[in-house]
Write a protein that holds these residues in place. Structure first.
Motif, PDB file in Angstrom:
ATOM      1  N   LYS A 182       0.832  -1.206   0.000  1.00 52.18           N
ATOM      2  CA  LYS A 182       0.000   0.000   0.000  1.00 52.18           C
ATOM      3  C   LYS A 182       0.864   1.253   0.000  1.00 52.18           C
ATOM      4  O   LYS A 182       0.588   2.212  -0.740  1.00 52.18           O
ATOM      5  CB  LYS A 182      -0.947  -0.001   1.201  1.00 52.18           C
ATOM      6  N   ILE A 183       1.915   1.271   0.820  1.00 54.86           N
ATOM      7  CA  ILE A 183       2.815   2.428   0.853  1.00 54.86           C
ATOM      8  C   ILE A 183       3.479   2.615  -0.505  1.00 54.86           C
ATOM      9  O   ILE A 183       3.598   3.735  -1.008  1.00 54.86           O
ATOM     10  CB  ILE A 183       3.874   2.256   1.959  1.00 54.86           C
ATOM     11  N   LEU A 184       3.898   1.518  -1.097  1.00 50.54           N
ATOM     12  CA  LEU A 184       4.555   1.579  -2.406  1.00 50.54           C
ATOM     13  C   LEU A 184       3.616   2.172  -3.459  1.00 50.54           C
ATOM     14  O   LEU A 184       4.013   3.043  -4.255  1.00 50.54           O
ATOM     15  CB  LEU A 184       5.013   0.185  -2.818  1.00 50.54           C
ATOM     16  N   LYS A 185       2.354   1.727  -3.456  1.00 48.83           N
ATOM     17  CA  LYS A 185       1.379   2.250  -4.415  1.00 48.83           C
ATOM     18  C   LYS A 185       1.189   3.752  -4.237  1.00 48.83           C
ATOM     19  O   LYS A 185       1.115   4.507  -5.211  1.00 48.83           O
ATOM     20  CB  LYS A 185       0.036   1.533  -4.247  1.00 48.83           C
ATOM     21  N   LYS A 186       1.078   4.199  -2.981  1.00 52.10           N
ATOM     22  CA  LYS A 186       0.870   5.623  -2.727  1.00 52.10           C
ATOM     23  C   LYS A 186       2.089   6.446  -3.143  1.00 52.10           C
ATOM     24  O   LYS A 186       1.948   7.557  -3.667  1.00 52.10           O
ATOM     25  CB  LYS A 186       0.566   5.857  -1.250  1.00 52.10           C
ATOM     26  N   LEU A 187       3.279   5.910  -2.931  1.00 51.42           N
ATOM     27  CA  LEU A 187       4.493   6.628  -3.330  1.00 51.42           C
ATOM     28  C   LEU A 187       4.579   6.763  -4.843  1.00 51.42           C
ATOM     29  O   LEU A 187       4.919   7.837  -5.365  1.00 51.42           O
ATOM     30  CB  LEU A 187       5.728   5.916  -2.784  1.00 51.42           C
ATOM     31  N   VAL A 188       4.263   5.689  -5.547  1.00 52.18           N
ATOM     32  CA  VAL A 188       4.290   5.733  -7.010  1.00 52.18           C
ATOM     33  C   VAL A 188       3.238   6.709  -7.523  1.00 52.18           C
ATOM     34  O   VAL A 188       3.504   7.521  -8.422  1.00 52.18           O
ATOM     35  CB  VAL A 188       4.067   4.324  -7.599  1.00 52.18           C
ATOM     36  N   GLY A 221       7.861   0.116  18.320  1.00 57.61           N
ATOM     37  CA  GLY A 221       7.050  -0.481  17.265  1.00 57.61           C
ATOM     38  C   GLY A 221       7.911  -1.008  16.132  1.00 57.61           C
ATOM     39  O   GLY A 221       9.011  -0.508  15.887  1.00 57.61           O
ATOM     40  N   LYS A 222       7.394  -2.015  15.428  1.00 55.14           N
ATOM     41  CA  LYS A 222       8.159  -2.671  14.372  1.00 55.14           C
ATOM     42  C   LYS A 222       7.730  -2.268  12.960  1.00 55.14           C
ATOM     43  O   LYS A 222       8.332  -2.709  11.979  1.00 55.14           O
ATOM     44  CB  LYS A 222       8.002  -4.194  14.511  1.00 55.14           C
ATOM     45  N   GLU A 223       6.675  -1.460  12.853  1.00 56.76           N
ATOM     46  CA  GLU A 223       6.157  -1.135  11.523  1.00 56.76           C
ATOM     47  C   GLU A 223       7.202  -0.444  10.648  1.00 56.76           C
ATOM     48  O   GLU A 223       7.252  -0.654   9.440  1.00 56.76           O
ATOM     49  CB  GLU A 223       4.909  -0.254  11.632  1.00 56.76           C
ATOM     50  N   GLU A 224       8.020   0.382  11.255  1.00 55.26           N
ATOM     51  CA  GLU A 224       9.038   1.090  10.475  1.00 55.26           C
ATOM     52  C   GLU A 224      10.032   0.117   9.857  1.00 55.26           C
ATOM     53  O   GLU A 224      10.292   0.164   8.635  1.00 55.26           O
ATOM     54  CB  GLU A 224       9.782   2.107  11.359  1.00 55.26           C
ATOM     55  N   SER A 225      10.584  -0.775  10.660  1.00 57.85           N
ATOM     56  CA  SER A 225      11.604  -1.701  10.160  1.00 57.85           C
ATOM     57  C   SER A 225      11.019  -2.794   9.279  1.00 57.85           C
ATOM     58  O   SER A 225      11.645  -3.217   8.293  1.00 57.85           O
ATOM     59  CB  SER A 225      12.359  -2.339  11.335  1.00 57.85           C
ATOM     60  N   ASP A 226       9.790  -3.234   9.601  1.00 52.68           N
ATOM     61  CA  ASP A 226       9.213  -4.372   8.886  1.00 52.68           C
ATOM     62  C   ASP A 226       8.416  -3.973   7.640  1.00 52.68           C
ATOM     63  O   ASP A 226       8.297  -4.778   6.699  1.00 52.68           O
ATOM     64  CB  ASP A 226       8.289  -5.164   9.820  1.00 52.68           C
ATOM     65  N   VAL A 227       7.884  -2.759   7.627  1.00 57.21           N
ATOM     66  CA  VAL A 227       6.970  -2.371   6.553  1.00 57.21           C
ATOM     67  C   VAL A 227       7.433  -1.118   5.815  1.00 57.21           C
ATOM     68  O   VAL A 227       7.582  -1.115   4.589  1.00 57.21           O
ATOM     69  CB  VAL A 227       5.544  -2.151   7.113  1.00 57.21           C
ATOM     70  N   GLN A 233      12.543   1.641   0.301  1.00 57.27           N
ATOM     71  CA  GLN A 233      13.658   1.124  -0.476  1.00 57.27           C
ATOM     72  C   GLN A 233      13.212   0.611  -1.842  1.00 57.27           C
ATOM     73  O   GLN A 233      13.844   0.895  -2.873  1.00 57.27           O
ATOM     74  CB  GLN A 233      14.356  -0.019   0.286  1.00 57.27           C
ATOM     75  N   GLU A 234      12.087  -0.113  -1.866  1.00 51.20           N
ATOM     76  CA  GLU A 234      11.604  -0.638  -3.146  1.00 51.20           C
ATOM     77  C   GLU A 234      11.147   0.491  -4.067  1.00 51.20           C
ATOM     78  O   GLU A 234      11.396   0.454  -5.278  1.00 51.20           O
ATOM     79  CB  GLU A 234      10.452  -1.626  -2.925  1.00 51.20           C
ATOM     80  N   ILE A 241      12.205   9.105  -5.927  1.00 46.94           N
ATOM     81  CA  ILE A 241      13.193   9.699  -5.022  1.00 46.94           C
ATOM     82  C   ILE A 241      12.513   9.975  -3.690  1.00 46.94           C
ATOM     83  O   ILE A 241      11.841  10.994  -3.492  1.00 46.94           O
ATOM     84  CB  ILE A 241      13.771  10.988  -5.625  1.00 46.94           C
ATOM     85  N   CYS A 242      12.649   9.034  -2.761  1.00 48.44           N
ATOM     86  CA  CYS A 242      11.959   9.143  -1.475  1.00 48.44           C
ATOM     87  C   CYS A 242      12.894   8.749  -0.339  1.00 48.44           C
ATOM     88  O   CYS A 242      13.822   7.953  -0.526  1.00 48.44           O
ATOM     89  CB  CYS A 242      10.698   8.278  -1.456  1.00 48.44           C
ATOM     90  N   PHE A 243      12.629   9.318   0.836  1.00 47.36           N
ATOM     91  CA  PHE A 243      13.480   9.103   2.001  1.00 47.36           C
ATOM     92  C   PHE A 243      12.612   8.964   3.246  1.00 47.36           C
ATOM     93  O   PHE A 243      11.513   9.487   3.315  1.00 47.36           O
ATOM     94  CB  PHE A 243      14.454  10.274   2.174  1.00 47.36           C
ATOM     95  N   GLY A 244      13.138   8.263   4.241  1.00 45.15           N
ATOM     96  CA  GLY A 244      12.407   8.105   5.495  1.00 45.15           C
ATOM     97  C   GLY A 244      12.567   6.693   6.035  1.00 45.15           C
ATOM     98  O   GLY A 244      13.354   5.893   5.496  1.00 45.15           O
ATOM     99  N   PRO A 245      11.847   6.400   7.105  1.00 46.01           N
ATOM    100  CA  PRO A 245      10.795   7.213   7.725  1.00 46.01           C
ATOM    101  C   PRO A 245      11.335   8.262   8.708  1.00 46.01           C
ATOM    102  O   PRO A 245      12.305   8.009   9.409  1.00 46.01           O
ATOM    103  CB  PRO A 245       9.945   6.171   8.452  1.00 46.01           C
ATOM    104  N   TYR A 246      10.670   9.404   8.724  1.00 45.02           N
ATOM    105  CA  TYR A 246      11.010  10.493   9.636  1.00 45.02           C
ATOM    106  C   TYR A 246      10.013  10.543  10.786  1.00 45.02           C
ATOM    107  O   TYR A 246       8.812  10.325  10.579  1.00 45.02           O
ATOM    108  CB  TYR A 246      10.960  11.830   8.901  1.00 45.02           C
ATOM    109  N   PRO A 247      10.481  10.855  11.999  1.00 43.66           N
ATOM    110  CA  PRO A 247       9.536  11.101  13.103  1.00 43.66           C
ATOM    111  C   PRO A 247       8.668  12.314  12.768  1.00 43.66           C
ATOM    112  O   PRO A 247       9.183  13.375  12.423  1.00 43.66           O
ATOM    113  CB  PRO A 247      10.454  11.381  14.295  1.00 43.66           C
ATOM    114  N   ALA A 248       7.353  12.175  12.862  1.00 40.01           N
ATOM    115  CA  ALA A 248       6.448  13.217  12.368  1.00 40.01           C
ATOM    116  C   ALA A 248       6.551  14.520  13.143  1.00 40.01           C
ATOM    117  O   ALA A 248       6.440  15.605  12.553  1.00 40.01           O
ATOM    118  CB  ALA A 248       5.013  12.702  12.403  1.00 40.01           C
TER     119      ALA A 248
END
Length: 359
Positions: A182-188, A221-227, A233-234, A241-248
């Motif tokens: 889902k994150i990948l789709k939104k980034l694209v 939480g593990k969502e950052e490292s696992d998801v 990266q993908e 051209i994307c970077f993160g995750p950043y603390p909001a």
């Protein structure tokens, strides 16, 4: 026939501030320099609001269809015949019924190419619910009418653009709803929109973490490292051209957002609270990924101030201009692509050489 862009406008809840900000926006002469506005509602309802506001100078040109629109006037299409009882500041079945009639007719004309874009005044997500409307909001309704493809809720302003991975869902459902795919789709989708709709050649996108301190290396939480990190990266490997995750919190607090063309938040309030804090009054809600262009102001029905002539139309004006700019950007890009095809793909100037970043 005028070549000006035709902007359809749905009136939203008749008991809210929708028609107030519409009337105020269309009273600005500069609007007619850029587009031909067509309001979907009813002349008697509009007249009621004009009198309530003491703004009787704006005269609407009543037409049967968009082809009859006068490019030098604010136009109005009647979407029903019966009289409507207005109860300013009240949420009731009437507000939802006529908001939907306006939206349906405007969307029909949008899909059929009779208008170039749609600007939606605020609806009440509860009183509009019916057999014909079973959606959390405009975004999901228009997504289905567009064919059901993935879309992105994209809040845009002069200095900040924020999209969200999850939309109108309870906070308790956010974490289970987030996935790498889902994150990948939104980034694209965000990357494509920044290029096509805003003419940014190489957009730079920031991605926020889900948990406080972006998980603090797994402690929170593990969502950052696992998801999230695998998704970033993908996406990067695919050319985004994307970077993160950043603390909001720190990301917005220290102004890091100014270094990026857009920000992808994980959920609604994570993105919209800072956006509205920074850009409220000038912000616009844009639905990226649709086959057509739709924008709306960044506020709601405003029942508490309805009929008091104090609603600020700045965001609605910005929504009209944003829709106009995006339509123009898309048309010019399509023309450039046609020219490239006619010249056998030879590119002398790119679209990005010819345009500034338009918002």
């Amino acid at each position: 026939m005028s070549n000006k862009i035709k902007i359809g406008i749905s009136i939203g809840d008749v008991n809210g501030i929708g028609l107030e900000v519409i009337i105020k926006a269309l009273s600005e002469n500069q609007i007619l320099d850029y587009c031909t506005p067509i309001v979907y509602g009813h002349s008697k309802v509009v007249s009621y609001h004009r009198k309530a506001l003491g703004m009787t100078d704006l005269i609407f040109n009543v037409i049967a269809n968009p082809d009859a629109a006068n490019p030098k006037k604010a136009n109005l299409i009647n979407c029903w015949e019966e009289d409507v009882k207005i109860d300013l500041g009240v949420s009731n079945e009437t507000g939802g019924k006529y908001a939907l009639l306006s939206l349906e007719k405007a969307t029909d004309d949008l899909i059929n190419g009779h208008i170039d874009a749609l600007v939606t005044a605020p609806i009440n997500k509860h009183n509009i619910q019916s057999d014909a409307f079973k959606f959390p909001g405009h975004t999901e309704y228009l997504q289905e009418r567009s064919g059901g493809g993935d879309v992105l809720m994209f809040m845009i302003s002069e200095g900040l653009r924020v999209g969200v991975v999850t939309g109108h869902i309870p906070v308790g459902q956010v974490a289970p709803s987030i996935s790498k795919e889902k994150i990948l789709k939104k980034l694209v989708l965000m990357n494509e929109s920044l290029k096509k709709d805003f003419w940014i050649e190489k957009p730079k996108i920031a991605v926020l973490g889900l948990n406080p301190h972006a998980g603090d290396n797994g402690l929170l939480g593990k969502e950052e490292s696992d998801v999230i990190i695998p998704a970033v990266q993908e996406a990067f490997d695919k050319g985004v051209i994307c970077f993160g995750p950043y603390p909001a919190d720190g990301f917005f607090g220290n102004g890091t957002y100014k270094q990026f063309d857009a920000v992808l938040a994980m959920y609604h309030d994570q993105g919209l609270i800072p956006f509205k804090t920074i850009a409220f009054g000038s912000g616009v809600n844009y639905t990226a990924g649709l086959k057509f262009v739709r924008t709306s102001p960044d506020h709601g029905t405003g029942y508490d101030i309805a009929g008091q002539n104090i609603a600020d139309a700045s965001s609605f004006i910005a929504a009209i201009f944003a829709a106009t700019h995006i339509v123009r950007n898309r048309k010019e890009q399509e023309e450039l692509l046609k020219n490239q095809l006619r010249t056998g793909g030879k590119v002398i100037e790119t679209a990005f050489d010819l345009k500034d970043d338009a918002n």
